[in-house]
Design an enzyme around this catalytic site. Structure first.
Site, PDB file in Angstrom:
ATOM      1  N   SER A  21      31.040  40.741  44.621  1.00 35.31           N
ATOM      2  CA  SER A  21      30.483  39.994  43.657  1.00 35.31           C
ATOM      3  C   SER A  21      30.591  38.452  44.257  1.00 35.31           C
ATOM      4  CB  SER A  21      31.268  39.931  42.266  1.00 35.31           C
ATOM      5  OG  SER A  21      30.893  39.067  41.400  1.00 35.31           O
TER       6      SER A  21
ATOM      7  N   LEU B 257      32.176  29.942  38.958  1.00 35.86           N
ATOM      8  CA  LEU B 257      31.323  30.832  38.251  1.00 35.86           C
ATOM      9  C   LEU B 257      30.020  30.442  37.579  1.00 35.86           C
ATOM     10  CD1 LEU B 257      34.524  31.872  37.314  1.00 35.86           C
ATOM     11  CD2 LEU B 257      33.089  33.705  38.287  1.00 35.86           C
TER      12      LEU B 257
ATOM     13  N   ASN C 170      29.389  42.457  37.501  1.00 41.25           N
ATOM     14  CA  ASN C 170      30.670  41.811  37.355  1.00 41.25           C
ATOM     15  C   ASN C 170      30.815  40.709  36.192  1.00 41.25           C
ATOM     16  OD1 ASN C 170      32.364  39.184  37.958  1.00 41.25           O
ATOM     17  ND2 ASN C 170      33.234  40.826  39.314  1.00 41.25           N
TER      18      ASN C 170
ATOM     19  N   ASN D 178      36.196  40.827  35.962  1.00 41.23           N
ATOM     20  CA  ASN D 178      37.000  39.799  36.698  1.00 41.23           C
ATOM     21  C   ASN D 178      38.225  39.235  35.937  1.00 41.23           C
ATOM     22  OD1 ASN D 178      37.873  37.474  38.064  1.00 41.23           O
ATOM     23  ND2 ASN D 178      35.919  36.301  37.939  1.00 41.23           N
TER      24      ASN D 178
ATOM     25  N   CYS E 161      40.029  35.054  35.648  1.00 36.94           N
ATOM     26  CA  CYS E 161      39.595  33.971  35.094  1.00 36.94           C
ATOM     27  C   CYS E 161      40.679  33.417  34.041  1.00 36.94           C
ATOM     28  CB  CYS E 161      38.066  34.131  34.196  1.00 36.94           C
ATOM     29  SG  CYS E 161      38.016  35.748  33.819  1.00 36.94           S
TER      30      CYS E 161
ATOM     31  N   LYS F 157      38.721  44.003  38.663  1.00 41.39           N
ATOM     32  CA  LYS F 157      39.002  43.094  40.139  1.00 41.39           C
ATOM     33  C   LYS F 157      40.114  42.476  39.914  1.00 41.39           C
ATOM     34  CE  LYS F 157      36.576  40.593  43.690  1.00 41.39           C
ATOM     35  NZ  LYS F 157      35.235  40.000  43.845  1.00 41.39           N
TER      36      LYS F 157
ATOM     37  N   GLY G  57      32.046  40.667  51.419  1.00 40.40           N
ATOM     38  CA  GLY G  57      31.713  39.509  50.804  1.00 40.40           C
ATOM     39  C   GLY G  57      31.413  38.173  51.623  1.00 40.40           C
TER      40      GLY G  57
END
Lengths: 263, 314
Positions: B24, B76, B105, B135, B138, B174, B275
């Site tokens: 992601s 983001l 994601n 995710n 955050c 994640k 990634g």
């Protein structure tokens, strides 16, 4: 557009011997790219193999000669220092062409370069001249130190269709002053501006064009990781809020698209 | 040369043609890389994090190269759920039809927002989505801004809420490496409805320009990724694999080659995500999948699953 390995056909220092700015002209055999690239577009170039430095660097294209891709760059940090050590016959990894180039559908173009901003603008001038356009090419430098041979070669190259004018802040070459000082005269003739250089200079050029109602295209740069629109690292503040990607919506943008206050 | 090794793996409720997924935030919504590699060579991809509302992201500079790695503070930035469903999902559905796993994601700042996102994706996504990845790095705005992912109770709560709303879609969580021990977070996710955990997300870092006496990123701090973090990722995957026998783990962090991917499988991952390597080489995911197959062939590994967890008991 997979990554390519391109052979270094030549790699020369083109700034004056002994002068502080170290400017190099890199010539890569990359017919896959030269067939497609348009002025203002860029390539991502790995300056060295291995994991450090990790990322490729964006370089604007200075010109195309047959299957050779020309890159003009100034030694500015670790990456360009490593690149400057690459020898003729070695291979470099790159991908491209990338991004949105200049719109060359203009009648009386005024090209405004600040320092190394002349790198993509020479390619644009060559393409415009080939279309039969007369071109006004304004170039501004802090001083002539290091640039005299490069400027002489540009003047020789310019020929009859490209009207080359130079300004230096210290007056050592051309007119003394900023490149914007050359613009009123050029705009008395011209009807479109294509500019590349440091952000404060581009801001001044954009303001001057906005005041006169002259369309202005600017080529911008920003720290970039991928070059293909995925990392969102190369954010340019957009007029009206949000961000544009230098690699996708740019590097050439209409000056009116950019929020110059936030840039 | 023997027969081609089996590269198919099952992980987190999905069967992948090979263990390599794009991570992601490094692969856009898939289409960005279509000109650069054969997407069909991938086991799958994880989309850029999707939030309910569009997000513009942080002020620049957003990225900074570091030794063998990079810092990012993108913030983001994403198109938001509505545009995702309208503009991005059709292309992804096409990839899914070609056999790729499409993992979406999710980013939200409260448990309720996470549940709403999951519910709307499960309802609208149809055949286009294979799984969701949550995710939890955050900030939990209602929980005082601390990241969900550093508190096992918050991980449990958000996982249960997403799994409850996601219907039949498998849920992956994640995990952040910015904790002393990832095992309690992994356990909280797996005991509350997650089919797999992905680790590691980026390590929080900073870069400074000493001459200008300024931070290099406008956001001050950013997430460190790239080969510099691979030893941390391997250690954390190994810790979770050892602490939770049978846990489905998707390993990531600094994978640049097929052999790096094999290291993650040996540490206990059933699949891997690539990634930052995609930034260094837009063809990296396909190259790494090919290299992993070649690694198996050279090592006499008939089935890539033989590698999985090979070092858990060492």
């Amino acid at each position: 557009m997979a990554t390519l390995r391109a052979e270094v056909a030549s790699h020369d220092r083109v700034s004056d011997p002994g002068a502080a700015p170290e400017i190099f002209l890199l010539r890569l055999r990359a017919p896959e790219i030269t067939q497609k690239v348009r002025p203002g577009q860029f390539v991502m170039l790995k300056v060295a193999a291995g994991l450090d430095p990790l990322l490729a660097r964006p370089f604007s294209v200075h010109g195309v000669e047959g299957g050779d891709l020309l890159i003009l760059y100034r030694l500015a940090g670790k990456g360009t220092r490593l690149l400057s050590q690459v020898k003729e016959g070695q291979e470099l990894t790159l991908w491209g062409p990338l991004g949105r180039g200049f719109d060359l559908n203009v009648k009386k173009p005024v090209l405004v370069a600040g320092g190394m901003g002349l790198a993509p603008l020479r390619f644009a001038a060559a393409a415009l001249a080939k279309q039969g356009r007369e071109v006004s090419f304004l170039c501004g430098l802090p001083g002539g130190d290091g640039f005299s041979e490069l400027c002489e070669s540009l003047e020789r190259w310019a020929g009859s269709q490209v009207n080359f004018s130079l300004a230096t802040e210290d007056g050592s070459l051309g007119v003394m002053g900023l490149v914007t000082a050359l613009m009123p005269e050029a705009l008395a003739w011209g009807d479109a501006v294509l500019a590349c250089g440091p952000i404060p200079m581009l801001g001044a050029v954009a303001r001057l064009c906005a005041e006169r109602g002259v369309p202005c295209q600017v080529s911008l740069e920003a720290p970039m990781a991928c070059g293909v629109g995925a990392c969102l690292g190369c954010a340019i503040p957009a007029a009206g809020g949000g961000y544009l990607r230098a690699c996708q919506e740019g590097p050439v943008m209409d000056a009116a698209q950019v929020d110059w206050e936030r840039l | 040369m023997g027969a081609a090794p089996n590269m198919s793996v099952t992980v987190g409720g999905l069967t992948l043609s090979n263990p390599v997924l794009a991570a992601s935030g490094t692969f856009g919504y898939g289409r960005e890389y279509a000109p650069h590699l054969d997407l069909a060579a991938l086991g799958g991809l994880v989309t850029k994090g999707v939030s309910l509302q569009p997000r513009a992201g942080n002020a620049p500079p957003r990225i900074r190269e570091t030794a063998c790695g990079m810092l990012n503070a993108i913030g983001l930035a994403n198109v938001g759920l509505e545009v995702f469903l309208r503009d991005k999902l059709p292309f992804l559905a096409g990839l899914r039809q070609k056999g790729l796993a499409v993992v979406v994601n999710l980013y939200a700042e409260s448990v309720a927002e996470f549940a709403e996102l999951a519910g709307r994706l499960a309802g609208a996504a149809g055949e286009g989505v294979s799984a969701l990845e949550v995710n939890v790095s955050c900030p939990n705005v209602k929980g005082g801004g601390m990241a969900f992912g550093v508190d096992p109770r918050a991980v449990a709560e958000v996982t249960a809420a997403v799994a409850g709303a996601a219907g039949a879609l498998p849920v992956w969580v994640k995990l952040t490496p910015n904790v002393a021990d990832p095992a309690p977070m992994a356990r909280a996710a797996l005991e509350n409805g997650a089919s797999a955990v992905s680790l590691i997300n980026t390590l929080l870092g900073m870069a400074i320009d000493a001459r200008a006496r300024r931070p290099r990123l406008a956001n001050l701090y950013g997430g460190l990724s790239g080969p510099a973090v691979k030893p941390v990722g391997l250690r954390m995957v190994h810790q979770v694999a050892r602490a939770i026998p049978g846990a489905h783990i998707v390993g990531l962090g600094g994978i640049m080659s097929g052999e790096d991917a094999a290291e993650y499988l040996l540490a206990g991952a059933r699949a891997v995500q690539v990634g930052t390597a995609s930034f260094v080489d837009p063809g990296a995911c396909a190259r790494i999948a090919g290299e992993l197959t070649e690694f198996c062939r050279q090592q006499g590994v008939a089935d890539v699953n033989e590698l999985v967890g090979g070092l858990i008991n060492s």
